[in-house]
Design a protein around this motif. Structure first.
Motif, PDB file in Angstrom:
ATOM      1  N   HIS C  51      -1.753   7.302   0.796  1.00  0.00           N
ATOM      2  CA  HIS C  51      -2.742   6.391   1.409  1.00  0.00           C
ATOM      3  C   HIS C  51      -2.692   6.437   2.938  1.00  0.00           C
ATOM      4  O   HIS C  51      -3.083   5.468   3.600  1.00  0.00           O
ATOM      5  N   GLY C  52      -2.187   7.537   3.452  1.00  0.00           N
ATOM      6  CA  GLY C  52      -2.092   7.656   4.909  1.00  0.00           C
ATOM      7  C   GLY C  52      -0.944   6.866   5.505  1.00  0.00           C
ATOM      8  O   GLY C  52      -0.784   6.826   6.734  1.00  0.00           O
ATOM      9  N   LEU C  53      -0.149   6.253   4.648  1.00  0.00           N
ATOM     10  CA  LEU C  53       0.942   5.399   5.136  1.00  0.00           C
ATOM     11  C   LEU C  53       2.288   6.036   4.824  1.00  0.00           C
ATOM     12  O   LEU C  53       3.091   5.511   4.044  1.00  0.00           O
ATOM     13  N   THR C  54       2.524   7.186   5.427  1.00  0.00           N
ATOM     14  CA  THR C  54       3.816   7.860   5.256  1.00  0.00           C
ATOM     15  C   THR C  54       4.906   7.067   5.971  1.00  0.00           C
ATOM     16  O   THR C  54       4.625   6.167   6.776  1.00  0.00           O
ATOM     17  N   ASP C  55       6.130   7.421   5.695  1.00  0.00           N
ATOM     18  CA  ASP C  55       7.246   6.755   6.382  1.00  0.00           C
ATOM     19  C   ASP C  55       7.097   6.871   7.894  1.00  0.00           C
ATOM     20  O   ASP C  55       7.316   5.894   8.628  1.00  0.00           O
ATOM     21  N   SER C  76      -0.631   2.336  -4.502  1.00  0.00           N
ATOM     22  CA  SER C  76       0.601   2.540  -5.277  1.00  0.00           C
ATOM     23  C   SER C  76       1.627   1.466  -4.961  1.00  0.00           C
ATOM     24  O   SER C  76       1.769   1.028  -3.810  1.00  0.00           O
ATOM     25  N   ASP C  77       2.357   1.068  -5.995  1.00  0.00           N
ATOM     26  CA  ASP C  77       3.387   0.044  -5.815  1.00  0.00           C
ATOM     27  C   ASP C  77       4.441   0.499  -4.818  1.00  0.00           C
ATOM     28  O   ASP C  77       5.016  -0.317  -4.090  1.00  0.00           O
ATOM     29  N   GLU C  78       4.672   1.807  -4.768  1.00  0.00           N
ATOM     30  CA  GLU C  78       5.690   2.322  -3.863  1.00  0.00           C
ATOM     31  C   GLU C  78       5.281   2.098  -2.395  1.00  0.00           C
ATOM     32  O   GLU C  78       6.098   1.689  -1.561  1.00  0.00           O
ATOM     33  N   VAL C  79       4.019   2.368  -2.117  1.00  0.00           N
ATOM     34  CA  VAL C  79       3.540   2.143  -0.747  1.00  0.00           C
ATOM     35  C   VAL C  79       3.560   0.653  -0.413  1.00  0.00           C
ATOM     36  O   VAL C  79       3.975   0.250   0.687  1.00  0.00           O
ATOM     37  N   VAL C  80       3.159  -0.174  -1.361  1.00  0.00           N
ATOM     38  CA  VAL C  80       3.179  -1.620  -1.120  1.00  0.00           C
ATOM     39  C   VAL C  80       4.600  -2.076  -0.793  1.00  0.00           C
ATOM     40  O   VAL C  80       4.815  -2.854   0.140  1.00  0.00           O
ATOM     41  N   GLU C  81       5.546  -1.554  -1.540  1.00  0.00           N
ATOM     42  CA  GLU C  81       6.945  -1.918  -1.318  1.00  0.00           C
ATOM     43  C   GLU C  81       7.400  -1.509   0.101  1.00  0.00           C
ATOM     44  O   GLU C  81       8.078  -2.265   0.799  1.00  0.00           O
ATOM     45  N   LYS C  82       6.967  -0.322   0.512  1.00  0.00           N
ATOM     46  CA  LYS C  82       7.339   0.143   1.867  1.00  0.00           C
ATOM     47  C   LYS C  82       6.699  -0.722   2.964  1.00  0.00           C
ATOM     48  O   LYS C  82       7.331  -1.024   3.982  1.00  0.00           O
ATOM     49  N   VAL C  83       5.446  -1.078   2.739  1.00  0.00           N
ATOM     50  CA  VAL C  83       4.769  -1.917   3.737  1.00  0.00           C
ATOM     51  C   VAL C  83       5.466  -3.273   3.812  1.00  0.00           C
ATOM     52  O   VAL C  83       5.718  -3.799   4.906  1.00  0.00           O
ATOM     53  N   GLU C  89      10.885  -6.158   8.398  1.00  0.00           N
ATOM     54  CA  GLU C  89      11.601  -5.626   9.564  1.00  0.00           C
ATOM     55  C   GLU C  89      10.957  -6.045  10.887  1.00  0.00           C
ATOM     56  O   GLU C  89      11.570  -5.924  11.942  1.00  0.00           O
ATOM     57  N   GLY C  90       9.696  -6.466  10.834  1.00  0.00           N
ATOM     58  CA  GLY C  90       9.069  -6.922  12.063  1.00  0.00           C
ATOM     59  C   GLY C  90       7.650  -6.440  12.304  1.00  0.00           C
ATOM     60  O   GLY C  90       6.981  -6.933  13.220  1.00  0.00           O
ATOM     61  N   MET C  91       7.171  -5.495  11.493  1.00  0.00           N
ATOM     62  CA  MET C  91       5.797  -5.014  11.699  1.00  0.00           C
ATOM     63  C   MET C  91       4.795  -6.142  11.454  1.00  0.00           C
ATOM     64  O   MET C  91       4.883  -6.868  10.461  1.00  0.00           O
ATOM     65  N   GLY C  92       3.854  -6.314  12.359  1.00  0.00           N
ATOM     66  CA  GLY C  92       2.799  -7.292  12.165  1.00  0.00           C
ATOM     67  C   GLY C  92       1.803  -6.821  11.115  1.00  0.00           C
ATOM     68  O   GLY C  92       1.614  -5.614  10.930  1.00  0.00           O
TER      69      GLY C  92
END
Lengths: 240, 240, 240, 240
Positions: C51-55, C76-83, C89-92
């Protein structure tokens, strides 16, 4: 650039050599000196005319810092009223330590602002409980002060809009020591540390919190809301 | 009469004689016994079918009390989902101590719910910071526990809707130890004390807080909100 | 400089010519274009790898903006988990309009995030209720949108940490349309407007709110709290 | 049984036949009549000695209901001070409609309590936004009043501890119309409806909210916190 006015009662420094040794330029001088690299800073004290808080000074102030203790009652009601109006208009206000009992803080809170206290050279730890808050930028998990006056719960304040710091004291007490509020267009930050006989305002972490606090409390630039009788319904009703 | 279900993992009591000595009827049995004069109480444990939380049990439960620690992962996702739905519908939830890391608490909070901890027989003092809250009815200025596990900040929870207790620990830590939240129609109370090796749930003041918590968390009786596609504008537009 | 990633589902624009006409560069393109003078902006969409949201992208993102509607389940649940981890961690995170039903918003809120809705070309007025908040800098008493989709209460969210905007709709509904939250170290802003068939993101006042939101949500720079087993009591106990 | 005192300015009823027709027993009489089945109720009015709020009356009052409008300035500062102290001690306070501008509400809030208003026989809808709150027990999704005075944002109050109702008005305004606060040991509920020329307090749903409000605002029974100089460190220090 943010305009800061540091207000200090400035009585302890004149009466008590211990305090004068810790703050030879006064508490206001100490605070002004660490703010002046980042902000445009002036000071004002109780014994000046209008306590140094003339209309011009107040109108040019973006953030007012307040330290008082033994002479809260000598602050004129008229000045308190003007400061309150300025907070409502958007001026930020940072109330330090014994300022919890100042007229301006009590009138903005609507509570007694009473608390427990003890002077016993106790260790204080200020724990960060809101790590996302801009006021704790650059601050570690806690700030430790080897010796401070104890302030303990129950602290009779309204539930803070945001609770930023909690203090632990050696003798068994805790305290909500970093609290934010909004009143009208203005932002308020109460920050506990700073008993006059300790070098608390020389502590770099404490300085950082106050610097952050000024930035956070600076006015949001926008027009003041309009109150009172609204436009007649005929003029504004959605056309159906 | 309010229907309470006390859920307990019930593993420590079976493995550890120290815990069994403190809670011969299990933690759930101890909690049920002091609630049963005021409420209609049942218990449920991890090793029962569906963890004792069948649809019938959940539907009849007004307030669910949750104690878990070493087996959070064994709680089935399906049961967690059902409990969450029931909270959204209005069932009260009281999460105790190590339940901070239960699946149900974490999914309702949206945070890691992580914290600091230390097992060192430390004294804990739970200070009341909201004296107006019904959960502290009959409670003094603080509750003192001679020995407890320490939980320390930062406690990674959303800012509580209401902060009721703050804990002080001997070793230098503080903790937001009584926190309330609403999620949907349901009310949630997190209450910190209750490490399995200490007789905390035999303490009358702790019992009083949990009793008060049940009363506070009981459902507000009203119809569930309606979601989704609203009536067409033509039907509901104010006639002008 | 703050790094912003604008994430968009980007499906309506490909299927519906009405939407394509309003947002020829996609909703993400429209939002990126008004942010790029103030921030370093990239975009990402559902159909890209991860989804364009790599690490790498997530780790470099200070503030993530999220627009989604008809394909929430395809994230994907995996991407949601990473976001989610990045927010902790602090990302707005700025969640727009129909993003209220995105997996990421629901998992961070712990509620159903359900609401009432109606597509009827209704007028919306977003009233400022917290005039002190930095998100409303430069915004008047209200923002008026001639035509929008209606979202109505009950909006099933936790009580916002700060309520900034309230919406009025022609048909008789109200909505908490500007809400802030903290989760861990991260700040979240939910902002209601932006139905895909209306030119809402071309409105300069809406743009200003989103710009302000990015600035407000940017991470507070500090080290991440330490969790888990704390130092033994012997090492840290105050010397008495 | 909870002791309620209904305080009313009681001027409109004497001057304006329209108001007298709607409330032949006065607004206080109307409110007392629907409360008296559940609570022990007395009334008090401006023109009585000490406004009917003698020390004895205040000390016996668990919850005080306040309606005032055109004579706020005639309420003596001494009585206001006494009422404030009683709220701090635990007495509940329900402020109705134009009571937003009463001395007692303003001094407890610390803000101007100003707002927009319009008298235009507008429809009002009070939407429930906190379905878990005991104040909305038995209340539907919204309460609709065919004709009321409009009150609009910005309402200059501190952010409510709990926001229970939001009002929608025909002319395009919204309003935070059900707000709770704590001040000291006391709980405060501001509830918007009740312009003197409309039969609002004869509406059964409005009555239900006020009844619920009394129950919610009743004092939490516990001893008052102790303030001031705490015990010396030697006496209370944990023995290590």
């Amino acid at each position: 650039m943010i305009n800061v006015t540091v207000w200090n009662e400035h009585r302890h420094e004149q009466k008590n050599p211990v305090v004068r040794d810790v703050y030879p330029e006064g508490i206001h001088g100490a605070i002004a000196s660490f703010l002046k690299d980042d902000y445009k800073v002036r000071t004002a004290t109780l014994d000046e005319a209008e306590h140094g808080l003339t209309d011009d000074v107040l109108n040019e102030t973006d953030v007012l810092i307040w330290w008082g203790h033994i002479a809260h009652d000598e602050v004129s009601d008229e000045v308190v009223e003007k400061v309150k109006k300025r907070v409502w208009e958007g001026m930020g206000l940072i109330v330090l330590h014994s300022g919890h009992f100042s007229k301006i803080f009590k009138t903005l809170m609507g509570t007694s602002c009473d608390l427990k206290w003890r002077e016993a050279d106790e260790k204080e730890r200020l724990w960060v409980v809101d790590p996302s808050h801009p006021i704790v930028e650059g601050v570690g998990e806690y700030i430790e002060l080897d010796r401070e006056e104890m302030y303990g719960e129950h602290f009779d304040i309204p539930a803070p809009d945001q609770l930023v710091f909690l203090s632990w004291f050696e003798g068994g007490e805790v305290f909500r020591s970093g609290c934010t509020y909004s009143r009208g267009n203005g932002k308020i930050f109460y920050f506990r540390p700073g008993h006059e006989t300790y070098p608390t305002y020389h502590n770099e972490e404490i300085q950082r919190v106050i610097k952050n606090g000024v930035k956070w409390a600076a006015p949001t630039k926008r027009s003041y809301p309009v109150y009172g009788n609204a436009k007649p319904l005929e003029e504004i009703k959605p056309k159906n």
